[in-house]
Design a protein around this motif. Sequence first.
Motif, PDB file in Angstrom:
ATOM      1  N   VAL A 167    -127.343  59.799  -1.627  1.00 14.67           N
ATOM      2  CA  VAL A 167    -127.141  61.023  -0.867  1.00 14.67           C
ATOM      3  C   VAL A 167    -126.563  62.113  -1.748  1.00 14.67           C
ATOM      4  CG1 VAL A 167    -125.807  62.072   1.001  1.00 14.67           C
ATOM      5  CG2 VAL A 167    -126.927  59.865   1.355  1.00 14.67           C
ATOM      6  N   LEU A 168    -125.561  61.767  -2.602  1.00 14.95           N
ATOM      7  CA  LEU A 168    -124.979  62.769  -3.481  1.00 14.95           C
ATOM      8  C   LEU A 168    -126.021  63.353  -4.417  1.00 14.95           C
ATOM      9  CD1 LEU A 168    -122.565  64.305  -4.634  1.00 14.95           C
ATOM     10  CD2 LEU A 168    -122.146  62.357  -6.143  1.00 14.95           C
ATOM     11  N   CYS A 169    -126.834  62.476  -5.016  1.00 18.85           N
ATOM     12  CA  CYS A 169    -127.883  62.969  -5.916  1.00 18.85           C
ATOM     13  C   CYS A 169    -128.853  63.868  -5.168  1.00 18.85           C
ATOM     14  CB  CYS A 169    -128.626  61.795  -6.561  1.00 18.85           C
ATOM     15  SG  CYS A 169    -127.609  60.855  -7.722  1.00 18.85           S
ATOM     16  N   ALA A 170    -129.174  63.489  -3.929  1.00 20.51           N
ATOM     17  CA  ALA A 170    -130.104  64.298  -3.143  1.00 20.51           C
ATOM     18  C   ALA A 170    -129.508  65.667  -2.848  1.00 20.51           C
ATOM     19  CB  ALA A 170    -130.439  63.581  -1.829  1.00 20.51           C
ATOM     20  N   LEU A 171    -128.184  65.707  -2.538  1.00 20.60           N
ATOM     21  CA  LEU A 171    -127.529  66.981  -2.281  1.00 20.60           C
ATOM     22  C   LEU A 171    -127.554  67.868  -3.510  1.00 20.60           C
ATOM     23  CD1 LEU A 171    -124.420  65.803  -0.244  1.00 20.60           C
ATOM     24  CD2 LEU A 171    -126.314  67.179   0.627  1.00 20.60           C
ATOM     25  N   ASP A 193    -135.794  63.323  -3.035  1.00 20.24           N
ATOM     26  CA  ASP A 193    -136.808  63.942  -3.879  1.00 20.24           C
ATOM     27  C   ASP A 193    -137.629  62.846  -4.561  1.00 20.24           C
ATOM     28  OD1 ASP A 193    -138.317  65.350  -5.688  1.00 20.24           O
ATOM     29  OD2 ASP A 193    -136.667  66.599  -6.409  1.00 20.24           O
ATOM     30  N   PRO A 194    -138.914  62.706  -4.238  1.00 22.60           N
ATOM     31  CA  PRO A 194    -139.725  61.649  -4.855  1.00 22.60           C
ATOM     32  C   PRO A 194    -139.943  61.855  -6.345  1.00 22.60           C
ATOM     33  CG  PRO A 194    -141.111  63.132  -3.571  1.00 22.60           C
ATOM     34  CD  PRO A 194    -139.701  63.520  -3.281  1.00 22.60           C
ATOM     35  N   LYS A 195    -139.650  63.057  -6.850  1.00 22.75           N
ATOM     36  CA  LYS A 195    -139.835  63.319  -8.280  1.00 22.75           C
ATOM     37  C   LYS A 195    -138.603  62.927  -9.096  1.00 22.75           C
ATOM     38  CE  LYS A 195    -140.724  67.703  -7.663  1.00 22.75           C
ATOM     39  NZ  LYS A 195    -140.677  67.740  -6.191  1.00 22.75           N
ATOM     40  N   PHE A 196    -137.512  62.561  -8.406  1.00 25.63           N
ATOM     41  CA  PHE A 196    -136.280  62.190  -9.102  1.00 25.63           C
ATOM     42  C   PHE A 196    -136.243  60.681  -9.315  1.00 25.63           C
ATOM     43  CE2 PHE A 196    -131.823  60.861  -9.180  1.00 25.63           C
ATOM     44  CZ  PHE A 196    -131.310  61.690 -10.164  1.00 25.63           C
ATOM     45  N   TYR A 200    -124.202  58.010 -18.693  1.00 23.95           N
ATOM     46  CA  TYR A 200    -125.480  58.718 -18.778  1.00 23.95           C
ATOM     47  C   TYR A 200    -125.293  60.193 -18.488  1.00 23.95           C
ATOM     48  CZ  TYR A 200    -127.799  54.142 -18.420  1.00 23.95           C
ATOM     49  OH  TYR A 200    -128.226  52.851 -18.631  1.00 23.95           O
ATOM     50  N   GLY A 201    -126.015  61.006 -19.235  1.00 23.88           N
ATOM     51  CA  GLY A 201    -126.250  62.386 -18.873  1.00 23.88           C
ATOM     52  C   GLY A 201    -127.689  62.495 -18.417  1.00 23.88           C
ATOM     53  N   LEU A 202    -127.896  62.736 -17.130  1.00 15.23           N
ATOM     54  CA  LEU A 202    -129.236  62.771 -16.550  1.00 15.23           C
ATOM     55  C   LEU A 202    -129.632  64.199 -16.205  1.00 15.23           C
ATOM     56  CD1 LEU A 202    -129.038  59.789 -13.997  1.00 15.23           C
ATOM     57  CD2 LEU A 202    -129.782  59.718 -16.389  1.00 15.23           C
ATOM     58  N   ASP A 203    -130.916  64.484 -16.342  1.00 15.88           N
ATOM     59  CA  ASP A 203    -131.452  65.743 -15.854  1.00 15.88           C
ATOM     60  C   ASP A 203    -131.394  65.720 -14.320  1.00 15.88           C
ATOM     61  OD1 ASP A 203    -133.795  67.392 -14.693  1.00 15.88           O
ATOM     62  OD2 ASP A 203    -133.594  68.143 -16.741  1.00 15.88           O
ATOM     63  N   PRO A 204    -130.716  66.684 -13.673  1.00 16.45           N
ATOM     64  CA  PRO A 204    -130.548  66.623 -12.216  1.00 16.45           C
ATOM     65  C   PRO A 204    -131.830  66.862 -11.436  1.00 16.45           C
ATOM     66  CG  PRO A 204    -129.652  68.660 -13.077  1.00 16.45           C
ATOM     67  CD  PRO A 204    -130.014  67.827 -14.269  1.00 16.45           C
ATOM     68  N   SER A 218    -135.127  65.752 -12.584  1.00 19.82           N
ATOM     69  CA  SER A 218    -136.066  64.648 -12.750  1.00 19.82           C
ATOM     70  C   SER A 218    -135.406  63.278 -12.816  1.00 19.82           C
ATOM     71  CB  SER A 218    -136.888  64.851 -14.035  1.00 19.82           C
ATOM     72  OG  SER A 218    -136.046  64.764 -15.181  1.00 19.82           O
ATOM     73  N   GLY A 219    -134.105  63.231 -13.168  1.00 15.94           N
ATOM     74  CA  GLY A 219    -133.441  61.954 -13.400  1.00 15.94           C
ATOM     75  C   GLY A 219    -133.655  61.422 -14.803  1.00 15.94           C
ATOM     76  N   GLN A 220    -134.392  62.155 -15.625  1.00 12.21           N
ATOM     77  CA  GLN A 220    -134.649  61.730 -17.001  1.00 12.21           C
ATOM     78  C   GLN A 220    -133.342  61.643 -17.776  1.00 12.21           C
ATOM     79  OE1 GLN A 220    -137.287  64.320 -19.122  1.00 12.21           O
ATOM     80  NE2 GLN A 220    -137.115  63.207 -21.052  1.00 12.21           N
ATOM     81  N   VAL A 221    -133.231  60.612 -18.636  1.00  9.64           N
ATOM     82  CA  VAL A 221    -132.038  60.424 -19.443  1.00  9.64           C
ATOM     83  C   VAL A 221    -132.015  61.461 -20.565  1.00  9.64           C
ATOM     84  CG1 VAL A 221    -130.783  58.847 -20.971  1.00  9.64           C
ATOM     85  CG2 VAL A 221    -131.920  57.956 -18.919  1.00  9.64           C
ATOM     86  N   VAL A 222    -130.986  62.303 -20.570  1.00  9.34           N
ATOM     87  CA  VAL A 222    -130.787  63.279 -21.643  1.00  9.34           C
ATOM     88  C   VAL A 222    -130.042  62.607 -22.792  1.00  9.34           C
ATOM     89  CG1 VAL A 222    -129.758  65.507 -22.269  1.00  9.34           C
ATOM     90  CG2 VAL A 222    -130.780  65.180 -19.993  1.00  9.34           C
ATOM     91  N   TRP A 223    -128.999  61.834 -22.450  1.00  7.92           N
ATOM     92  CA  TRP A 223    -128.308  61.008 -23.442  1.00  7.92           C
ATOM     93  C   TRP A 223    -127.679  59.805 -22.741  1.00  7.92           C
ATOM     94  CZ3 TRP A 223    -123.355  60.686 -21.829  1.00  7.92           C
ATOM     95  CH2 TRP A 223    -122.738  61.800 -21.256  1.00  7.92           C
ATOM     96  N   ARG A 224    -127.435  58.766 -23.513  1.00 10.21           N
ATOM     97  CA  ARG A 224    -126.788  57.562 -23.000  1.00 10.21           C
ATOM     98  C   ARG A 224    -125.821  57.048 -24.061  1.00 10.21           C
ATOM     99  NH1 ARG A 224    -129.180  51.515 -21.686  1.00 10.21           N
ATOM    100  NH2 ARG A 224    -129.061  51.354 -23.945  1.00 10.21           N
ATOM    101  N   THR A 225    -124.599  56.711 -23.646  1.00 13.67           N
ATOM    102  CA  THR A 225    -123.584  56.226 -24.571  1.00 13.67           C
ATOM    103  C   THR A 225    -123.024  54.896 -24.082  1.00 13.67           C
ATOM    104  OG1 THR A 225    -122.949  58.485 -25.186  1.00 13.67           O
ATOM    105  CG2 THR A 225    -121.365  56.726 -25.674  1.00 13.67           C
ATOM    106  N   GLY A 226    -123.000  53.900 -24.957  1.00 12.69           N
ATOM    107  CA  GLY A 226    -122.390  52.615 -24.648  1.00 12.69           C
ATOM    108  C   GLY A 226    -120.945  52.590 -25.118  1.00 12.69           C
ATOM    109  N   LEU A 227    -120.075  52.004 -24.298  1.00 16.09           N
ATOM    110  CA  LEU A 227    -118.641  51.967 -24.595  1.00 16.09           C
ATOM    111  C   LEU A 227    -118.177  50.586 -25.031  1.00 16.09           C
ATOM    112  CD1 LEU A 227    -117.410  54.036 -21.511  1.00 16.09           C
ATOM    113  CD2 LEU A 227    -118.176  54.878 -23.742  1.00 16.09           C
TER     114      LEU A 227
END
Length: 284
Positions: free
Chosen positions: A22-26, A71-74, A108-112, A114-123
Amino acid sequence: MARGWENWDRRRQRVLRAGIVVLCALIIGAASQADTARADDVLTYHNGPSRAGLYRVPGLTLGAARALRLDPKFHGAVQGHVYAQPLFWHPAAGRALLVVATESNFVYGLDPQSGQVVWRTGLGPPVPRSALPCGNIDPVGVTGTPVIDPKSGVVYLASLSRNLDRPLQRIFALSLKDGAIVPGWPLDVGGELRKQKRAFSERIQQQRGALLLLGSTLYVPYGGAWGDCGRYRGTIVQIETASPKLDAVWQTRANGGGIWAIGGPSSDGVSIFVTTGNTFDAKE
């Protein structure tokens, strides 16, 4: 009793997953409006140090809310369970990001849109439940909601990771530009507290509450794990982010007294407020 807790936890996880969707959809729905109705940043749990949960999204009117759909595109797939609230950051000059942290210790830093991964960091590798004396999260990585400093473009978060001799409770600072760990970080919380001869055990203390940032000062709360095994004290560490260094520590006097609330500490801009629970052997 245990069965009841297990059923509650399964229901909680379902609610969490639904809440994230729901948050992502908002966010996506609001960000799809014209530039004059762009969504405000969501930089901390419930959108402010008061934890009031007040959001101002001009494009999200009652009429628009009735038409809101997933959003079906996300397609925002991430690795690991998500307990921390996702955050939204849109700098004046730069791309917007949906920031998501998981129990598998990935951020993750995601494109709001499309949901595409902009960057990902492992801790670092998360800690399996089997390696801990109690708890109900498996594995344990990032649980508490991070906080974003918009001035520096940095997100701060706490993580439990696997190490050779003991789990590590560490606090990270990541650049929102590319997810890189900021030089000088992470901070080993257990190691710093032991230097001050403070009681703290990474195996039985859980970082559950949201982080709080006031100016350049960061506050991180700790409690126990599900089951309350061993002796521990509810703890808040105060960190000067410019250094970084541990400036101050507050702990409960009695056994237990964990800071359990997922909102963590709140503030009116002057004072800091927390609630504690599961306190044992307390004396007036």
